[in-house]
Design a protein around this motif. Structure first.
Motif, PDB file in Angstrom:
ATOM      1  N   LYS A 242       0.830  -1.208   0.000  1.00  0.00           N
ATOM      2  CA  LYS A 242       0.000   0.000   0.000  1.00  0.00           C
ATOM      3  C   LYS A 242       0.863   1.257   0.000  1.00  0.00           C
ATOM      4  CE  LYS A 242      -3.830   2.203   2.438  1.00  0.00           C
ATOM      5  NZ  LYS A 242      -4.601   2.407   1.195  1.00  0.00           N
ATOM      6  N   VAL A 243       0.525   2.170  -0.873  1.00  0.00           N
ATOM      7  CA  VAL A 243       1.268   3.424  -0.993  1.00  0.00           C
ATOM      8  C   VAL A 243       0.622   4.466  -0.099  1.00  0.00           C
ATOM      9  CG1 VAL A 243       1.929   5.286  -2.550  1.00  0.00           C
ATOM     10  CG2 VAL A 243       2.024   2.920  -3.342  1.00  0.00           C
ATOM     11  N   VAL A 244       1.377   4.948   0.877  1.00  0.00           N
ATOM     12  CA  VAL A 244       0.888   6.030   1.734  1.00  0.00           C
ATOM     13  C   VAL A 244       1.879   7.180   1.800  1.00  0.00           C
ATOM     14  CG1 VAL A 244      -0.580   4.548   3.141  1.00  0.00           C
ATOM     15  CG2 VAL A 244       1.795   4.930   3.822  1.00  0.00           C
ATOM     16  N   ARG A 245       3.159   6.914   1.496  1.00  0.00           N
ATOM     17  CA  ARG A 245       4.199   7.945   1.553  1.00  0.00           C
ATOM     18  C   ARG A 245       4.820   8.092   0.171  1.00  0.00           C
ATOM     19  NH1 ARG A 245       7.559   4.857   5.947  1.00  0.00           N
ATOM     20  NH2 ARG A 245       6.894   3.266   4.461  1.00  0.00           N
ATOM     21  N   VAL A 246       4.697   9.271  -0.418  1.00  0.00           N
ATOM     22  CA  VAL A 246       5.142   9.517  -1.781  1.00  0.00           C
ATOM     23  C   VAL A 246       6.164  10.651  -1.794  1.00  0.00           C
ATOM     24  CG1 VAL A 246       4.454  10.099  -4.136  1.00  0.00           C
ATOM     25  CG2 VAL A 246       2.894   8.803  -2.674  1.00  0.00           C
ATOM     26  N   ALA A 247       7.256  10.445  -2.524  1.00  0.00           N
ATOM     27  CA  ALA A 247       8.242  11.497  -2.758  1.00  0.00           C
ATOM     28  C   ALA A 247       8.215  11.886  -4.227  1.00  0.00           C
ATOM     29  CB  ALA A 247       9.637  11.028  -2.371  1.00  0.00           C
ATOM     30  N   VAL A 248       8.329  13.179  -4.485  1.00  0.00           N
ATOM     31  CA  VAL A 248       8.363  13.713  -5.847  1.00  0.00           C
ATOM     32  C   VAL A 248       9.699  14.405  -6.042  1.00  0.00           C
ATOM     33  CG1 VAL A 248       7.264  15.246  -7.524  1.00  0.00           C
ATOM     34  CG2 VAL A 248       5.860  14.021  -5.833  1.00  0.00           C
TER      35      VAL A 248
ATOM     36  N   GLU B  33      -6.238  13.077  -4.466  1.00  0.00           N
ATOM     37  CA  GLU B  33      -6.758  11.755  -4.107  1.00  0.00           C
ATOM     38  C   GLU B  33      -7.120  11.676  -2.624  1.00  0.00           C
ATOM     39  OE1 GLU B  33      -7.413   8.858  -6.022  1.00  0.00           O
ATOM     40  OE2 GLU B  33      -7.276  10.415  -7.571  1.00  0.00           O
ATOM     41  N   ASP B  34      -6.491  12.526  -1.802  1.00  0.00           N
ATOM     42  CA  ASP B  34      -6.803  12.607  -0.375  1.00  0.00           C
ATOM     43  C   ASP B  34      -6.688  11.247   0.324  1.00  0.00           C
ATOM     44  OD1 ASP B  34      -7.434  14.013   1.922  1.00  0.00           O
ATOM     45  OD2 ASP B  34      -9.592  13.700   1.710  1.00  0.00           O
TER      46      ASP B  34
ATOM     47  N   GLN C  26      -0.443  12.200 -17.118  1.00  0.00           N
ATOM     48  CA  GLN C  26       0.422  11.238 -16.451  1.00  0.00           C
ATOM     49  C   GLN C  26       0.198  11.262 -14.943  1.00  0.00           C
ATOM     50  OE1 GLN C  26       4.296  12.501 -18.051  1.00  0.00           O
ATOM     51  NE2 GLN C  26       4.339  10.652 -19.286  1.00  0.00           N
ATOM     52  N   GLY C  27       0.101  12.464 -14.378  1.00  0.00           N
ATOM     53  CA  GLY C  27      -0.110  12.581 -12.940  1.00  0.00           C
ATOM     54  C   GLY C  27      -1.427  11.971 -12.497  1.00  0.00           C
ATOM     55  N   ALA C  28      -2.466  12.141 -13.301  1.00  0.00           N
ATOM     56  CA  ALA C  28      -3.774  11.585 -12.956  1.00  0.00           C
ATOM     57  C   ALA C  28      -3.723  10.061 -12.889  1.00  0.00           C
ATOM     58  CB  ALA C  28      -4.814  12.034 -13.979  1.00  0.00           C
ATOM     59  N   VAL C  29      -3.069   9.439 -13.857  1.00  0.00           N
ATOM     60  CA  VAL C  29      -2.975   7.979 -13.873  1.00  0.00           C
ATOM     61  C   VAL C  29      -2.144   7.475 -12.700  1.00  0.00           C
ATOM     62  CG1 VAL C  29      -2.030   6.013 -15.150  1.00  0.00           C
ATOM     63  CG2 VAL C  29      -3.387   7.737 -16.345  1.00  0.00           C
ATOM     64  N   VAL C  30      -0.986   8.100 -12.477  1.00  0.00           N
ATOM     65  CA  VAL C  30      -0.122   7.673 -11.374  1.00  0.00           C
ATOM     66  C   VAL C  30      -0.867   7.774 -10.043  1.00  0.00           C
ATOM     67  CG1 VAL C  30       1.938   8.277 -10.040  1.00  0.00           C
ATOM     68  CG2 VAL C  30       2.045   8.185 -12.525  1.00  0.00           C
ATOM     69  N   ALA C  31      -1.539   8.894  -9.819  1.00  0.00           N
ATOM     70  CA  ALA C  31      -2.249   9.087  -8.551  1.00  0.00           C
ATOM     71  C   ALA C  31      -3.316   8.024  -8.344  1.00  0.00           C
ATOM     72  CB  ALA C  31      -2.872  10.481  -8.520  1.00  0.00           C
TER      73      ALA C  31
ATOM     74  N   ALA D  73      -3.320   5.095  -5.581  1.00  0.00           N
ATOM     75  CA  ALA D  73      -4.449   5.126  -4.651  1.00  0.00           C
ATOM     76  C   ALA D  73      -5.261   3.846  -4.719  1.00  0.00           C
ATOM     77  CB  ALA D  73      -5.339   6.328  -4.966  1.00  0.00           C
ATOM     78  N   ASP D  74      -4.817   2.918  -5.544  1.00  0.00           N
ATOM     79  CA  ASP D  74      -5.458   1.611  -5.723  1.00  0.00           C
ATOM     80  C   ASP D  74      -6.861   1.743  -6.312  1.00  0.00           C
ATOM     81  OD1 ASP D  74      -5.051  -1.094  -5.699  1.00  0.00           O
ATOM     82  OD2 ASP D  74      -5.838  -1.401  -3.690  1.00  0.00           O
ATOM     83  N   ARG D  75      -7.020   2.753  -7.182  1.00  0.00           N
ATOM     84  CA  ARG D  75      -8.292   2.910  -7.886  1.00  0.00           C
ATOM     85  C   ARG D  75      -8.191   2.494  -9.343  1.00  0.00           C
ATOM     86  NH1 ARG D  75     -11.360   7.426  -8.277  1.00  0.00           N
ATOM     87  NH2 ARG D  75      -9.706   9.000  -8.286  1.00  0.00           N
ATOM     88  N   LEU D  76      -6.978   2.221  -9.794  1.00  0.00           N
ATOM     89  CA  LEU D  76      -6.734   1.689 -11.134  1.00  0.00           C
ATOM     90  C   LEU D  76      -5.758   0.543 -11.017  1.00  0.00           C
ATOM     91  CD1 LEU D  76      -6.097   4.767 -13.506  1.00  0.00           C
ATOM     92  CD2 LEU D  76      -8.019   3.174 -13.612  1.00  0.00           C
ATOM     93  N   GLU D  77      -5.896  -0.438 -11.881  1.00  0.00           N
ATOM     94  CA  GLU D  77      -4.943  -1.536 -11.923  1.00  0.00           C
ATOM     95  C   GLU D  77      -4.072  -1.434 -13.161  1.00  0.00           C
ATOM     96  OE1 GLU D  77      -7.084  -5.215 -11.654  1.00  0.00           O
ATOM     97  OE2 GLU D  77      -6.996  -5.203  -9.458  1.00  0.00           O
TER      98      GLU D  77
END
Length: 489
Positions: free
Chosen positions: A8-14, A31-32, A363-368, A372-376
């Motif tokens: 699970k992704v909860v901590r993201v670095a850019v 995505e909150d 690109q950002g929309a897909v990654v997010a 967020a586990d809303r896309l596979e």
């Protein structure tokens, strides 16, 4: 299909607070669902490649054919406490390819983010200062996420979905580390210049120091005044810089090119010549070069290479051999975006010949949504097959990431469609390209030429219609005299 639920992704670095990093951060924030979103930027401000620096260059590697270069070293400047009064505080800057009188080669009607007004109050092809302010305004609502003047030194993948980042606070020279579940790599690809190893170039440069350079280090046309100049390459920056040099150099300005540029501007100051085959030793004449058609040009005062850049990730040394070989493309990526071996690493901004800001949004929309586990994602095998198919179609070199029109619009709209298939609700919604925007994109090389041909009067031109490009008239099948359905004049 590949799900990230197990890690699970909860901590993201850019990595990077340029337009790509900021766009991705906005979609992640919307995505909150992430506990931490940290943006690390080595410059002192937003903007990435749009940051302008007039620092002198002490050394250029000639030739430059190695993409595996160390991290850039900062250049320090005193920061004034008040106007005209220098203080003891220092600010880190880095050399960028931004030059003094740059104007975009994309009209502001399509060079914009979907949630920001266009720059319609400014000239149709805005200046770098205007774009920089636009990016500052766009990034304001993620400013609280950014650590400026912080250099990402190394990212170590401890296991899939777990990344240790070593960071350096440039102000204090403090090195520290943090752990993240996922990494957005948005450091751009305008850092390591490509300068080819043409026969004789090393010896010629040694005998004639300072004559050969690269557009990364161009700032204005002044140093080329009354000189015989060769510009090598004719993509966007090369063409624009050549038009500036052509106003001050000896005529004709020689443009060494493989093929005619779609952005080529009219003007009697230039002459197209073949590629340089050899830099000749002084015994053949002072500062002489030979072209592939055997023509020899002597007394050359300046050779400026507009030959692009390598992809380079010095902070990913543990993965760089897997990602980078020649530097012409990034290997093991799916949809120019996800690292196939570990999709918790995403690269925003790899494609070239695109309309950048909106592409970064897609690109950002897909990654997010994936994180967020809303896309596979497809299986690793399917993602690898996608890469193999692109190689079969375009080759394994720099053409891999090149998305000239209409491929750039098709790619972006594909990202939008993909993002919209996400489960659940929430997040930012990227907007597909409109018919009018597509029409403009198809014609913008001709629009840019018409704009440049106006000379100084171009600064007062704010709309497409002022150049004779009227979409509504085109729809009524009454195209302006200088336009046609086949793509403009």
């Amino acid at each position: 299909m590949t799900s990230l639920r197990a890690a699970k992704v909860v901590r993201v670095a850019v990595v990077g607070a340029g337009p790509g990093g900021v766009a991705a951060s906005k979609y992640l924030l919307a995505e909150d669902c992430f506990d931490t979103i940290d943006i690390f930027e080595q410059q002192a401000s937003f903007g990435g490649v749009w940051n302008y620096s007039n620092d002198p260059i002490d050394k250029i590697d000639i030739p430059q054919t190695n993409p595996h270069q160390p991290l850039d070293e900062p250049i320090w400047h005193s920061v004034p406490d008040q106007i005209g009064v220098a203080s003891r505080s220092q600010q880190a800057t880095f050399v960028s390819p931004m030059y003094e009188h740059l104007e975009t080669n994309i009209p502001h009607t399509i060079m914009k983010f979907s949630d920001m007004p266009s720059l319609e109050d400014h000239q149709l092809f805005p200046s770098r200062e205007v774009v920089m302010q636009y990016l500052e305004d766009y990034a304001e609502d993620v400013r609280h996420l950014v650590s400026f003047q912080t250099q990402v030194m190394e990212i170590c993948q401890t296991r899939p979905g777990a990344h240790q980042i070593w960071l350096k606070d440039l102000q204090t020279n403090t090195i520290y580390e943090k752990i993240y579940d996922a990494i957005v790599v948005a450091n751009g690809h305008y850092t390591v210049p490509s300068l080819p190893n043409i026969k004789g170039i090393k010896e010629w440069n040694h005998a004639n120091p300072g004559v050969i350079s690269h557009t990364k280090f161009y700032r204005n046309a002044g140093p080329f005044t009354d000189k015989k100049v060769i510009v090598v390459g004719n993509a966007a920056s090369g063409t624009d810089i050549a038009s500036q040099i052509g106003t001050v150099c000896k005529h004709p300005l020689l443009i060494s090119q493989r093929s005619e540029s779609v952005l080529a501007f009219a003007g009697g100051y230039k002459e197209n010549v073949q590629e340089i085959a050899e830099f000749l030793p002084d015994s053949h004449g002072t500062r002489a070069v030979r072209f592939t058609d055997s023509r020899v040009e002597e007394e050359v005062d300046a050779v400026l290479f507009a030959t692009g850049y390598y992809y380079s990730f010095p902070f990913l040394s543990s993965l760089e051999s897997k990602l980078i070989s020649t530097g012409e493309r990034v290997k093991h990526t799916y949809k120019h975006l996800f690292y196939i071996d570990d999709p918790t690493i995403a690269f925003v901004g790899l494609p070239s010949k695109i309309i950048p800001f909106r592409t970064f949004e897609g690109q950002g929309a897909v990654v997010a949504r994936v994180w967020a586990d809303r896309l596979e994602l497809p299986s690793t095998l399917e993602m690898s097959r996608w890469e193999e198919d692109v190689i079969a179609e375009r080759g394994a070199d720099k053409a891999f990431h090149v998305l000239t029109f209409p491929n750039d619009f098709e790619y972006y709209n594909e990202l939008v469609d993909w993002a919209m298939r996400a489960t659940g609700r929430g997040g930012k919604t990227p907007m597909p390209w409109s018919a009018k925007e597509t029409w403009t994109r198809e014609r913008f090389p001709a629009i840019k030429k018409a704009f440049a041909d106006k000379g100084d009067a171009r600064h007062g031109i704010k709309t497409l219609q002022e150049l004779g490009y009227d979409y509504d008239a085109w729809l009524r099948e009454e195209p302006p005299q200088n336009d046609s359905r086949s793509g403009g004049p």
